[in-house]
Design a protein around this motif. Structure first.
Motif, PDB file in Angstrom:
ATOM      1  N   LYS A 156       7.147  13.114  -2.919  1.00 14.42           N
ATOM      2  CA  LYS A 156       6.064  12.297  -1.538  1.00 14.42           C
ATOM      3  C   LYS A 156       6.094  12.730  -0.784  1.00 14.42           C
ATOM      4  O   LYS A 156       6.889  13.428  -0.232  1.00 14.42           O
ATOM      5  N   ARG A 163       1.257   7.386  -1.533  1.00 17.95           N
ATOM      6  CA  ARG A 163       0.948   8.667  -2.205  1.00 17.95           C
ATOM      7  C   ARG A 163      -0.381   8.833  -2.310  1.00 17.95           C
ATOM      8  O   ARG A 163      -0.923   7.798  -2.008  1.00 17.95           O
ATOM      9  N   ALA A 167       1.259   8.922  -8.687  1.00 16.81           N
ATOM     10  CA  ALA A 167       1.995  10.170  -8.464  1.00 16.81           C
ATOM     11  C   ALA A 167       1.767  11.170  -9.553  1.00 16.81           C
ATOM     12  O   ALA A 167       1.645  11.295 -11.119  1.00 16.81           O
ATOM     13  N   ASP A 262       0.050   7.142 -13.589  1.00 15.55           N
ATOM     14  CA  ASP A 262       1.376   7.016 -12.456  1.00 15.55           C
ATOM     15  C   ASP A 262       2.322   7.414 -13.816  1.00 15.55           C
ATOM     16  O   ASP A 262       2.986   5.812 -14.707  1.00 15.55           O
ATOM     17  N   LEU A 264       5.602   8.061 -13.133  1.00 10.03           N
ATOM     18  CA  LEU A 264       7.142   6.940 -12.056  1.00 10.03           C
ATOM     19  C   LEU A 264       7.038   5.522 -12.124  1.00 10.03           C
ATOM     20  O   LEU A 264       7.914   4.884 -12.227  1.00 10.03           O
ATOM     21  N   ASP A 265       6.233   4.814 -11.698  1.00 14.29           N
ATOM     22  CA  ASP A 265       5.767   3.830 -11.607  1.00 14.29           C
ATOM     23  C   ASP A 265       5.801   3.073 -12.659  1.00 14.29           C
ATOM     24  O   ASP A 265       5.535   2.229 -12.729  1.00 14.29           O
ATOM     25  N   LYS A 266       5.118   3.928 -13.754  1.00 17.45           N
ATOM     26  CA  LYS A 266       4.513   3.350 -15.319  1.00 17.45           C
ATOM     27  C   LYS A 266       4.146   2.444 -15.025  1.00 17.45           C
ATOM     28  O   LYS A 266       3.920   1.133 -15.487  1.00 17.45           O
ATOM     29  N   GLU A 267       2.290   2.912 -14.332  1.00 20.58           N
ATOM     30  CA  GLU A 267       1.550   2.088 -13.556  1.00 20.58           C
ATOM     31  C   GLU A 267       0.295   2.872 -14.629  1.00 20.58           C
ATOM     32  O   GLU A 267      -0.089   4.032 -14.159  1.00 20.58           O
ATOM     33  N   SER A 269      -4.108   2.936 -12.672  1.00 23.78           N
ATOM     34  CA  SER A 269      -4.823   2.315 -11.852  1.00 23.78           C
ATOM     35  C   SER A 269      -6.637   2.957 -11.672  1.00 23.78           C
ATOM     36  O   SER A 269      -6.098   3.895 -12.711  1.00 23.78           O
TER      37      SER A 269
END
Length: 1160
Positions: A156, A163, A167, A262, A264-267, A269
């Motif tokens: 980070k 970010r 990530a 992503d 970490l955020d489980k996304e 995009s």
């Protein structure tokens, strides 16, 4: 009673594969997806020890799966030197396979990713991030399943600075792949045609000093252009995992989209940069279904190649780079938001020959060179030409034609393996000039062509098949196999095939032996009253070699029959009933040994420097080579006359095996002491005729005893103290014929095997921990011998004698079945019928031609008649334009002339019709020594199937939703006599016993009809299965014969499109529709096969060993679209119970690969 389903030939279709270091770090293996199993091959190079000059594939492992493979890939995890196989099944199980030399194949991780409320996607695919950070699975529409690999913490920025679009994470290089850690993310793309991972270079992220900011980062920084000196202190941040998709919107328009994952955020995009936003980027070719990812270089220009039907196009993809000059400028005054509009991405393309590209591959060692293969088998080379790091143009070159590919797998820069769904898979060597480096990276010279190194037979897809029975018990299955330019007829036998190399007409051979004299190969032939010697020589400078009968071998007494001919300790030896003749290799002086008793020699064998003789009176004599002489060194009196004799070595220890008359005892004697070390007595009234001990590749030594009634007994020979013993508890018995048995050991493809000669010759080999019996497609073998692997003419070949001939050939592999290919010159066989009376086949063929400039595909159909024995074309009859053959059957005309018709059903193809409205029925018959069309009738639809009815000249056709019965008169006129109209679409039609017809429907399962020809022809419905099932094949379960006169068994079997087999029973039931009983086809049993059955054939495909009245009676043979051949047998109650218990116990003992449940 129960039914037993087994495979004679597993699926031959090859749906994909990969070349990866799965077993050893420094050596790749080829892993091939064969639907329900994985096969692992090693690539071997030509060596001086073999005669082959080409590389070859050697099977290392066969991995059976309790499921169907939907996707296969490999990942090399951080800190690992070997790869992990990752497999997705059609039931949405995801598992990983590893290999270690200590524990073999292991399932390192497994999970289920099934989503009960999601819609299964057409594209089932698993991809791995190029930097091994995650596994991405596309199995459901609108969902991606992501499995992180070795996930660490995020890097980070300070303060509130945002970010990157996803990530960047640290990777734990010691972590293992844990598939249970996966999560789902929403994918804003439906109807995905392809998905690929993309490796983008690290991004420049400005540090505080390079931006000239304060201690805290300013997320709204709008400052002026930064000084270029700050670039040196920009930090490099890894880009997140990126996937690119090509999908269709609700209007059918194709769009290209890129997404960042992503972890970490489980996304998921949209990727910031050129391809941003949910709308994606439209592509030039609306037929794009393949993407080729190309990683970015130092300049950051990554992208994908979109492959359509007419265009190949390069599309640049890169994320917004804040540290670059362009990225810094775009940060000022909202310019970053407008960057996608201001800067057009680089898009260049090249037109290609119209076709649907099915597979691609990157050429090893070349970042911008790719191979493309389309559905018609066209192979092309694509080169991305760069200038200053940017792709400026594309170049495409046609290499030639191969099989229609499902995958192209480079094994080296010039050797590729092509897996195929529609034809044989191939090992192909590319022309040397196809791949180049530097400015002239590619190009094909006129004299350079692709070379087919090896072809691997596949039956897939089987569209139709007939079972052909010949006199003598030989059975073969003739299939319509392949599609596009890979179509052919295949003759499949459950026998081992001999590739014949030479044949001579010689009668009366009783025994023979192969010897070497200098560079020539000698074949010693023993007859009832004489001995003859043939010499085979190799031709020089490409000339054909020769064979001649020679008289100059001094040792052989030509006027006497030979008992044994061999080379022993540097001596040439001939054993006759009168004595033993021998001479040194220079043939300087012939010497002879005769026993003191002057009794006849009856048998002889040799091992090492020893010759063992059996003499009248039950005496065994041992001779040994000393100097240049054979000297008697021992003898032994046995209790009975010697019936058979064989000497061999077990673990370098010489052993003599003796079979005795009268007592039915087999002795094991040590050599040279002739001391009995073990024995076994057979409980049989038939005499021992031959014995043999062979040691197989797994080190197990097996004693074989052949009896006079054609039965074979086998025992394991194991070490006992300093000697050996016969393990009587290991006894196995099998009947291989009805005549006395003889043995000959040989080596085929490096595998030790035993040829058992009787009226049904059989090859015995060892597979796993048991013996395997394979019939040989030769009859009447009386003697056999094998040539040495050092033979200059026929290395490792077999010489086989019959009462009338001598044949020399090679058995390349002990296979489950023998497959012979009948090429059809790019025709696709669709339907086949066999006329047993006239010994001919009728085949409906289709040929596809593609206009490479317009993409228009035209088809030309024909009906061809082939000779049953030679497969020569007896007649070819083109159909009309826009007409295709649908069905063919043989209808006898016994009351006329005892002949028969081929009845062919065709339909007119009109793309504007929702249902066929026109077709023809054509009659073909033998006329004046040829085949001619003799009759024709027009019909109002597509005749999907034709079946012969009882009665002279009657047949039925399934036309659209009807079944129509027809009659043929002596003037070849076709007349409809009765119609049944209770179907939705009558796809299948089979004639059954008791004048019945079984109809397979596209929606209404099965219906049973009865045809009565007297007094008035009529079709009437008898019973129906009221379930809604789409049938692919139907058949009646009848006893042996299964002809029109067979007794009706009232049980029927069907295969439906959900890949299940099921049976129904005709019985009287009371239904709500009527107060009285009515006949109905009631469900009885179901079996999930996992493959689409295309045809059932009545009869047995495999050779029945032993008594035909055994507990298991073969009833049907079936073929599938995946190229497998199966057998359905009837099992009695006791056998059914035993097999059920065995299956249940095996599930508790045999580990399931991938953690798959057998019951699922």
């Amino acid at each position: 009673m129960g039914l037993y389903v087994a495979q004679s030939q597993p699926a031959t279709v090859q749906l994909g594969g990969l070349y990866t270091p799965w077993i050893n770090p420094d050596e790749n293996v080829l892993v091939v997806n064969k639907l329900t199993r994985l096969e692992v091959f090693a690539l071997s190079s030509p060596s001086s020890s073999t005669t082959s000059t080409q590389p070859a594939l050697t099977l290392l492992h066969e991995i059976p799966l309790f499921g169907t493979v939907a996707s296969l890939t490999a990942a090399t995890l951080h800190g690992r030197t070997t790869s992990t196989l990752i497999v997705l099944t059609t039931s949405h199980h995801l598992f990983a396979l590893d290999y270690s030399h200590a524990s073999g194949i292991t399932t390192s991780s497994t999970t289920s990713i099934a989503e009960p409320h999601a819609r299964t996607a057409e594209l089932q695919k698993v991809v791995v991030d190029p930097r091994a950070r995650c596994v991405v699975v596309h199995a459901f529409d609108g969902i991606l399943h992501v499995v992180p690999i070795g996930l660490g913490g995020a890097k980070k920025g300070k303060g509130k600075r945002r970010r990157s679009s996803a990530a960047a994470v640290a990777v734990d290089e010691t972590a293992e792949l844990d598939l249970e850690r996966g999560f789902n993310v929403r994918l804003d793309a439906l109807n995905v045609d392809d998905l690929v991972p993309l490796d983008l270079p690290p991004l420049h992220r400005p540090t505080r000093k390079s931006r000239g900011g304060d201690e805290e980062d300013d997320p709204d920084l709008e400052g002026e252009d930064d000084d270029d000196e700050g670039d040196a202190e920009d930090e490099l941040e890894p880009t997140p995992p990126v996937v690119v998709t090509i999908s269709s919107d609700h209007n059918g328009a194709k769009k290209l989209s890129a997404f960042a994952v992503d972890l970490l955020d489980k996304e998921l995009s949209p990727l910031e940069g050129v391809l941003r936003g949910k709308e994606g980027v439209k592509v030039r070719d609306p037929g794009v279904e393949r993407l080729i990812p190309v990683g970015g270089g130092e300049e950051g220009w990554g992208g994908v190649v979109t492959v359509g039907e007419e265009w190949v196009e390069w599309v640049e993809i890169r994320e917004l780079d804040e540290g670059s000059k362009e990225g810094k400028k775009s940060k000022g005054k909202g310019k970053g938001k407008a960057r996608g509009k201001e800067e057009e991405q680089k898009r260049v393309g090249v037109r290609m020959p119209v076709g649907m590209v099915q597979a691609w591959a990157k050429v090893p060692g070349e970042d911008d060179v790719f191979l493309l293969g389309d559905v018609y088998g066209k192979l092309m080379v694509l080169v991305l030409v760069r200038e200053g790091g940017k792709v400026e143009r594309l170049e495409l070159t046609d290499l030639g034609d191969t099989s229609s590919p499902t995958a192209i797998i480079p094994l080296s820069s010039s050797l590729i393996y092509i897996t195929s769904r529609f034809a044989d898979s191939q090992l192909v060597k590319l022309p040397i000039s196809a791949i180049r480096t530097g400015d002239e990276r590619m190009g094909v010279e006129d004299e350079d062509e692709m070379e087919l190194v090896a072809s691997y037979a596949s039956l897939a897809p089987v569209l139709d098949a007939v079972l052909v029975k010949k006199d003598g018990g030989s059975v073969s299955l003739v299939t319509c196999s392949g599609a596009y330019k890979g179509g052919s007829l295949r003759v499949v036998r459950s026998e081992v095939g001999l590739s014949e190399e030479a044949s001579l007409d010689i009668e009366g051979i009783r025994e023979m032996w192969s010897l070497r004299r200098g560079t020539d190969d000698l074949l010693v032939l023993s007859f009832f009253t004489e001995t003859r010697v043939l010499s085979f020589t190799k031709g020089l400078d490409g000339e054909e070699g020769g064979v001649e009968e020679v008289d100059a071998v001094a040792v052989f007494a030509a006027e006497l029959p030979t008992i044994l001919a061999a080379s022993v300790g540097g001596l040439l030896v001939q054993v006759t009933a009168a004595g033993v003749r021998f001479v040194n290799e220079e043939e300087e002086m012939v010497q002879e040994w005769k026993g003191e008793s002057r009794k006849k020699i009856t048998l002889a064998t040799t091992v090492g420097d020893m010759v063992v003789l059996a003499v009248e009176g039950g005496v065994v004599v041992l001779l040994e080579v000393r100097g240049e002489k054979l000297v008697q060194v021992g003898s032994s009196q046995l209790p009975n006359e010697v019936a058979s004799l064989y000497a061999c070595t077990i673990s370098s220890t010489p052993i003599l095996v003796v079979g005795l008359w009268t007592s039915q005892t087999v002795l094991l004697l040590s050599l040279p002491s002739l001391r009995t070390i073990s024995f076994v007595t057979l409980d049989s009234t038939f005499l021992i005729r031959s014995v043999l001990i062979t040691t197989f590749a797994d080190g197990v030594s097996q004693l074989f005893v052949g009896l006079g009634d054609g039965s074979l007994s086998s025992f394991v020979v194991e070490r006992s103290g300093e000697g050996f013993r016969v393990d009587e508890a290991s006894k196995k018995e099998v009947t291989l014929g009805s005549l006395p048995i003889a043995f000959r050991e040989f080596v085929a493809a490096g595998v030790v095997s035993v040829l058992v000669m009787s009226d049904r010759p059989t090859i015995v080999s060892r597979e796993g921990d048991r013996l395997k019996y394979s019939s040989v497609n030769l009859k009447g073998i009386t003697a056999a011998t094998s040539f040495s692997s050092h033979s200059s003419v026929y290395p490792s070949s077999l010489a086989l004698a019959s009462p009338t001939s001598l044949r020399i050939g090679r058995i390349e592999e002990i296979q489950r079945v023998d497959i012979r290919t009948i090429p059809l010159d790019e025709d696709e066989p669709a339907r086949i019928a066999h006329d047993a009376r006239e010994e001919r086949f009728g085949v409906l063929c289709l040929r596809r031609e593609i206009d490479r400039s317009s993409g228009v595909e035209t088809t030309m159909a024909a009906f061809k008649v082939f000779d049953e024995k030679t497969f020569g074309v007896l007649g070819s009859f083109p159909l009309e334009p826009n007409e295709e053959g649908q069905s063919v059957a043989v209808v006898p005309r016994q009351s006329y002339d005892g002949g028969s018709y081929f009845v062919v059903g065709t339909t007119r193809i009109d793309p504007h019709e929702t249902e066929p409205t026109g077709g023809r029925l054509l009659l073909f018959a033998a006329v004046d020594g040829g085949v001619k069309q003799v009759g024709e009738a027009k019909i109002g639809g597509a005749p999907y199937a034709i079946a012969t009815l009882e009665g002279d000249g009657y047949f039925a056709a399934a036309v659209n939703s009807q079944v129509i019965a027809y009659s043929i008169d002596r003037h070849h006129a076709i007349t409809p006599v009765s119609t049944w109209s209770g179907a939705f679409i009558s796809h299948n039609l089979v004639a059954c016993p008791s004048s019945t017809l079984l109809v397979g429907d596209a929606m209404r399962s099965m219906t049973l009809l009865r045809f009565n020809s007297d007094p008035t022809p009529v079709l009437e419905e008898v019973a129906r299965d009221y379930r809604a099932l789409y049938m692919s094949a139907v058949e009646a379960l009848v006893g042996d014969g299964g002809g029109a006169g067979s007794e009706e068994k009232k049980e029927y079997i069907g295969a439906e499109t959900e890949l299940n087999l099921f049976t129904v029973l005709k019985e009287n039931v009371t239904t709500s529709r009527s107060m009285s009983d009515e006949e109905q086809l009631s469900p009885r049993g179901v079996f999930h096969l996992g493959e689409m059955v295309s045809k059932f054939c009545r009869g047995s495909f495999v050779q029945q060993l032993g008594d035909s009245s055994s507990a298991v009676a073969p009833r049907l043979v079936f073929a599938t679209s995946a190229g497998s051949i199966g057998v359905i047998a009837e099992v009695d109650a006791e056998g059914s119970k035993l097999l059920t218990e065995l299956e249940r116990n095996l599930r508790t003992i045999v580990p399931a690969v991938g953690g798959l449940d057998h019951e699922q």
